[in-house]
Design an enzyme around this catalytic site. Sequence first.
Site, PDB file in Angstrom:
ATOM      1  N   CYS A   1       0.892  -1.160   0.000  1.00  0.00           N
ATOM      2  CA  CYS A   1       0.000   0.000   0.000  1.00  0.00           C
ATOM      3  C   CYS A   1       0.923   1.200   0.000  1.00  0.00           C
ATOM      4  O   CYS A   1       1.552   1.505   1.007  1.00  0.00           O
ATOM      5  CB  CYS A   1      -0.916   0.026   1.219  1.00  0.00           C
ATOM      6  SG  CYS A   1      -1.882   1.554   1.299  1.00  0.00           S
TER       7      CYS A   1
ATOM      8  N   CYS B   1      -0.572   4.312   2.395  1.00  0.00           N
ATOM      9  CA  CYS B   1      -0.661   4.155   3.847  1.00  0.00           C
ATOM     10  C   CYS B   1      -0.401   2.702   4.209  1.00  0.00           C
ATOM     11  O   CYS B   1       0.746   2.263   4.216  1.00  0.00           O
ATOM     12  CB  CYS B   1      -1.976   4.689   4.410  1.00  0.00           C
ATOM     13  SG  CYS B   1      -3.474   4.144   3.578  1.00  0.00           S
ATOM     14  N   SER B   2      -1.450   1.945   4.476  1.00  0.00           N
ATOM     15  CA  SER B   2      -1.225   0.595   4.989  1.00  0.00           C
ATOM     16  C   SER B   2      -2.453  -0.275   4.772  1.00  0.00           C
ATOM     17  O   SER B   2      -2.764  -1.116   5.594  1.00  0.00           O
ATOM     18  CB  SER B   2      -0.935   0.674   6.483  1.00  0.00           C
ATOM     19  OG  SER B   2      -1.953   1.442   7.100  1.00  0.00           O
ATOM     20  N   CYS B   3      -3.174  -0.055   3.680  1.00  0.00           N
ATOM     21  CA  CYS B   3      -4.374  -0.843   3.407  1.00  0.00           C
ATOM     22  C   CYS B   3      -4.003  -2.326   3.344  1.00  0.00           C
ATOM     23  O   CYS B   3      -3.000  -2.694   2.738  1.00  0.00           O
ATOM     24  CB  CYS B   3      -4.995  -0.408   2.088  1.00  0.00           C
ATOM     25  SG  CYS B   3      -5.549   1.294   2.117  1.00  0.00           S
TER      26      CYS B   3
END
Lengths: 205, 133
Positions: free
Chosen positions: A111, A114-116
């Site tokens: 991602c 961000c951090s999906c």
Amino acid sequence: MSTALNPDEHLDGSGNRISPALRTEALEQLLTERGLVDPAVMDKFIATYETAVGPLNGAKVVAKAWTDPEYKARLLAEGTAAIKELGFAGPQGEHIVVVENTDTVHNVVVCTLCSCYPWPVLGLPPAWYKDPAYRARVVREPRKVLAEMGCELGDDVEIIVRDSSAEVRWLVLPQRPAGTEDYTEEQLTALVTRDAMVGVAHVTK
Amino acid sequence: MSATPSLIDLDADAQSAPPRANGELVFAEPWESRAFGMAVSLHDAGLFAWSQFQAALIARIAAWENHHPEGECYSYYTQWLGALEDVLAGDGTVFTDEIVQRAEELAARPAGYDHRHDDGDEHGHGHGHGHGH
């Protein structure tokens, strides 16, 4: 009243840095006093992701796909729905798309913004997945990053970097290792790792 | 909106050992789990859409990557907390000043102070009602 913080500003009135632990405690107190959060409900969410929801869920999905061709077809066609068949659903699992690794194509997930991450099947992401270095480098030089992580790929294997987002959470269906033809679904489940389902590792016997 | 039931159902899996061979902890420090739990339960209660939080998180991370104090290590949950503060300040639910003030009060606690009480004696000022719109 101020509105949003300056991004790198975590200072108190005297210009001292406030630790995130204190800020968090302060915010939780304020929200609790206003009846907006219930610490007991928070505890339940936290415990769920610390102990119950993790890569074992994804491993069960993968093992079923390896042993049930019809399930595999459904999984690749409609990830979220097929995963729900096994009882795995919830936040961050609304738009899961499953991609298959083969002899010629290797998918790896990142991602970049961000951090999906598909929480219902993998739990919360590990530190390296959230790290700026991984997020930037795996896009630029995937083959090198994968090799550094111990995932060597032949030059004839095409690497596809899948960028997760609010619209799509990617899950990799890794290759079933050779020599596991007589394994049961349960035995296969035990082989599947989180890293393999992110695409930074192979499944090995 | 509420995904709680399916989450709770998954508790049935708690006794089986997930393949976490590397033994990595989900949260490095307790406050990280509280920051996580706050965002998830506020969203679950309908206070904000997840996309709203996510946009704030992306903005925080991008801002940190563009500029941060020299030598400061990246902390994902610090960005997460900042994003949550941004969302809550943006709609007037909790303002940054209030968080800073409360944090200062907490910092002034004597060592060994029991902060689990709920009687409100310590913080009966300025946080009651009428915030908002």
